[in-house]
Enzyme design. Structure first.
Site, PDB file in Angstrom:
ATOM      1  N   ARG A   1      -2.237  -8.762 -21.005  1.00 23.24           N
ATOM      2  CA  ARG A   1      -3.153  -8.451 -22.108  1.00 23.24           C
ATOM      3  C   ARG A   1      -2.603  -7.377 -23.048  1.00 23.24           C
ATOM      4  O   ARG A   1      -3.130  -7.181 -24.137  1.00 23.24           O
ATOM      5  CB  ARG A   1      -4.551  -8.103 -21.586  1.00 23.24           C
ATOM      6  CG  ARG A   1      -4.608  -6.932 -20.666  1.00 23.24           C
ATOM      7  CD  ARG A   1      -6.000  -6.770 -20.070  1.00 23.24           C
ATOM      8  NE  ARG A   1      -7.007  -6.520 -21.090  1.00 23.24           N
ATOM      9  CZ  ARG A   1      -7.067  -5.420 -21.823  1.00 23.24           C
ATOM     10  NH1 ARG A   1      -6.165  -4.463 -21.658  1.00 23.24           N
ATOM     11  NH2 ARG A   1      -8.000  -5.261 -22.711  1.00 23.24           N
TER      12      ARG A   1
ATOM     13  N   ASP B   1      -8.780   0.008 -25.842  1.00 19.86           N
ATOM     14  CA  ASP B   1      -9.215   0.023 -24.456  1.00 19.86           C
ATOM     15  C   ASP B   1      -9.582   1.374 -23.911  1.00 19.86           C
ATOM     16  O   ASP B   1      -9.052   2.391 -24.304  1.00 19.86           O
ATOM     17  CB  ASP B   1      -8.095  -0.495 -23.546  1.00 19.86           C
ATOM     18  CG  ASP B   1      -8.038  -1.972 -23.573  1.00 19.86           C
ATOM     19  OD1 ASP B   1      -9.055  -2.572 -23.892  1.00 19.86           O
ATOM     20  OD2 ASP B   1      -6.964  -2.505 -23.283  1.00 19.86           O
TER      21      ASP B   1
ATOM     22  N   GLU C   1       2.274  -7.712   8.450  1.00 20.55           N
ATOM     23  CA  GLU C   1       2.411  -6.246   8.452  1.00 20.55           C
ATOM     24  C   GLU C   1       3.363  -5.778   7.363  1.00 20.55           C
ATOM     25  O   GLU C   1       3.482  -4.569   7.127  1.00 20.55           O
ATOM     26  CB  GLU C   1       2.910  -5.749   9.812  1.00 20.55           C
ATOM     27  CG  GLU C   1       2.005  -6.110  10.982  1.00 20.55           C
ATOM     28  CD  GLU C   1       0.555  -5.742  10.736  1.00 20.55           C
ATOM     29  OE1 GLU C   1       0.298  -4.571  10.430  1.00 20.55           O
ATOM     30  OE2 GLU C   1      -0.307  -6.638  10.830  1.00 20.55           O
TER      31      GLU C   1
ATOM     32  N   PRO D   1       0.815  -1.222   0.000  1.00 20.88           N
ATOM     33  CA  PRO D   1       0.000   0.000   0.000  1.00 20.88           C
ATOM     34  C   PRO D   1       0.850   1.274   0.000  1.00 20.88           C
ATOM     35  O   PRO D   1       0.347   2.349  -0.297  1.00 20.88           O
ATOM     36  CB  PRO D   1      -0.807  -0.097   1.301  1.00 20.88           C
ATOM     37  CG  PRO D   1      -0.667  -1.491   1.776  1.00 20.88           C
ATOM     38  CD  PRO D   1       0.601  -2.026   1.198  1.00 20.88           C
TER      39      PRO D   1
HETATM   40  N1  4GX Z   1      -1.583  -2.793  -3.139  1.00 24.87           N
HETATM   41  N2  4GX Z   1      -1.291  -5.273   0.816  1.00 24.87           N
HETATM   42  C1  4GX Z   1       0.905  -6.355   1.036  1.00 24.87           C
HETATM   43  C2  4GX Z   1       1.828  -6.770   3.260  1.00 24.87           C
HETATM   44  C3  4GX Z   1       2.944  -5.844   2.989  1.00 24.87           C
HETATM   45  C4  4GX Z   1       2.999  -4.553   3.546  1.00 24.87           C
HETATM   46  C5  4GX Z   1       4.074  -3.756   3.263  1.00 24.87           C
HETATM   47  C6  4GX Z   1       4.952  -5.479   1.908  1.00 24.87           C
HETATM   48  C7  4GX Z   1       5.066  -4.223   2.469  1.00 24.87           C
HETATM   49  C8  4GX Z   1      -1.583  -3.884  -1.234  1.00 24.87           C
HETATM   50  C9  4GX Z   1      -2.263  -2.924  -2.010  1.00 24.87           C
HETATM   51  C10 4GX Z   1      -1.984  -4.315   0.104  1.00 24.87           C
HETATM   52  C11 4GX Z   1      -1.533  -5.429   2.251  1.00 24.87           C
HETATM   53  C12 4GX Z   1      -0.369  -6.246   0.247  1.00 24.87           C
HETATM   54  C13 4GX Z   1      -0.236  -5.512   3.000  1.00 24.87           C
HETATM   55  N3  4GX Z   1       3.916  -6.287   2.183  1.00 24.87           N
HETATM   56  N4  4GX Z   1      -0.553  -4.284  -1.940  1.00 24.87           N
HETATM   57  N5  4GX Z   1       0.628  -6.566   2.461  1.00 24.87           N
HETATM   58  N6  4GX Z   1      -3.365  -2.246  -1.691  1.00 24.87           N
HETATM   59  O1  4GX Z   1      -2.930  -3.787   0.631  1.00 24.87           O
HETATM   60  O2  4GX Z   1      -0.526  -3.628  -3.094  1.00 24.87           O
END
Ligand code: 4GX
Length: 262
Positions: free
Chosen positions: A153, A168, A115, A88
């Site tokens: 795609r 698209d 986390e 995120p």
């Molecule tokens: N877009 N998540 C990853 C664990 C995490 C946290 C920090 C690495 C670093 C998300 C999103 C997402 C939740 C995937 C936390 N891994 N990933 N996860 N939205 O929410 O990509």
């Protein structure tokens, strides 16, 4: 395009690669997907991939050693591929990014759980950090699938019809126009007449106007990102005249001095 995905849940990705366009693109050699199980690189009888955070607090953090070993294995499998962390905290994924990523010959995708991952992995191994949106998921596997889907795609031959990707939504920063198929009337709702005429020029005009109207109503931010061309400006001016006419016919206020003065 080689996709090397690092995860503790390889089965999640396998079902995605085993169906639909991804399956066909794999069979035709357009993509070569591979999952690496991070747990295979974890030490000890329990093959632990997570640990408690330094400084305390809730949740767990992915240990650096298994991840580093898994990434090194991925780099052997895809030597010139950038390493991408889904999180995120990353830059927001969009069609432009999908296009840019589609030019690589391989991508290494790190799917975190809990986390997140030890910060030192990011510093040492990660080239790009990408987020699929401002919401929190339980793992990076779905974001990795989103990225692979959008990239695949765009690869030549992946959709069968060479032209489909170019048509698209977002290619020209517009939402897509409305699509219809048989029957011509469904539960009292008719297909727009022009689409039944077979008049290609009129159909193209209708689709262009429909796309612009939908973008204006639902995603006006997209219209502000790029300058309007002549055709769009002409359509918007035509609609403005119609809206003004409608307001005047209702006795509403038209152009003129504002109530507060200048
Ligand atoms: N877009 N998540 C990853 C664990 C995490 C946290 C920090 C690495 C670093 C998300 C999103 C997402 C939740 C995937 C936390 N891994 N990933 N996860 N939205 O929410 O990509």
């Amino acid at each position: 395009m080689k996709f090397v995905t690092l995860t503790i849940f390889p089965e999640l990705l396998q079902s995605f690669w085993d169906n639909g366009i991804m399956r066909r693109a794999t069979a035709e050699g357009i993509i070569a997907p591979q999952a690496i199980n991070i747990r295979d690189f974890a030490a000890g009888r329990h093959r632990t991939t997570d640990d408690r955070p330094y400084g305390g607090g809730c949740g767990m953090v992915m240990k650096p050693e298994p991840l580093a070993a898994a990434i090194r294995e991925a780099q052997k499998a895809a030597p010139n591929a950038p390493t991408i962390l889904l999180s995120p905290q990353g830059r927001r994924f969009d069609q432009q990014m999908a296009k840019t990523l589609s030019r690589y010959t391989g991508l290494i995708l790190v799917c975190g759980r809990y986390e997140g991952i030890d910060e030192r992995i990011g510093e040492r191994f990660v080239d790009f950090e990408i987020s699929v949106g401002d919401f929190v998921l339980t793992g990076g596997e779905l974001p990795a699938m989103v990225l692979m889907d959008a990239v695949t795609r765009l690869l030549p031959g992946a959709l069968g019809n060479e032209d489909s990707a170019g048509q698209d939504s977002f290619e020209d920063r517009r939402l897509d126009y409305g699509h219809y198929t048989r029957p011509p009337e469904f539960e009292g709702r008719k297909v727009p007449d022009v689409l039944l005429t077979g008049h290609h020029e009129d159909i193209a005009k209708w689709r262009r106007a429909d796309a612009l109207m939908r973008t204006l109503a639902r995603r006006p931010d997209l219209l502000r990102q790029t300058p309007l061309d002549e055709e769009d400006t002409a359509l918007l001016e035509e609609w403005r005249r119609e809206i003004e006419k409608l307001i005047r016919s209702q006795g509403g206020g038209g152009p003129g001095p504002s109530p507060g003065g200048g």
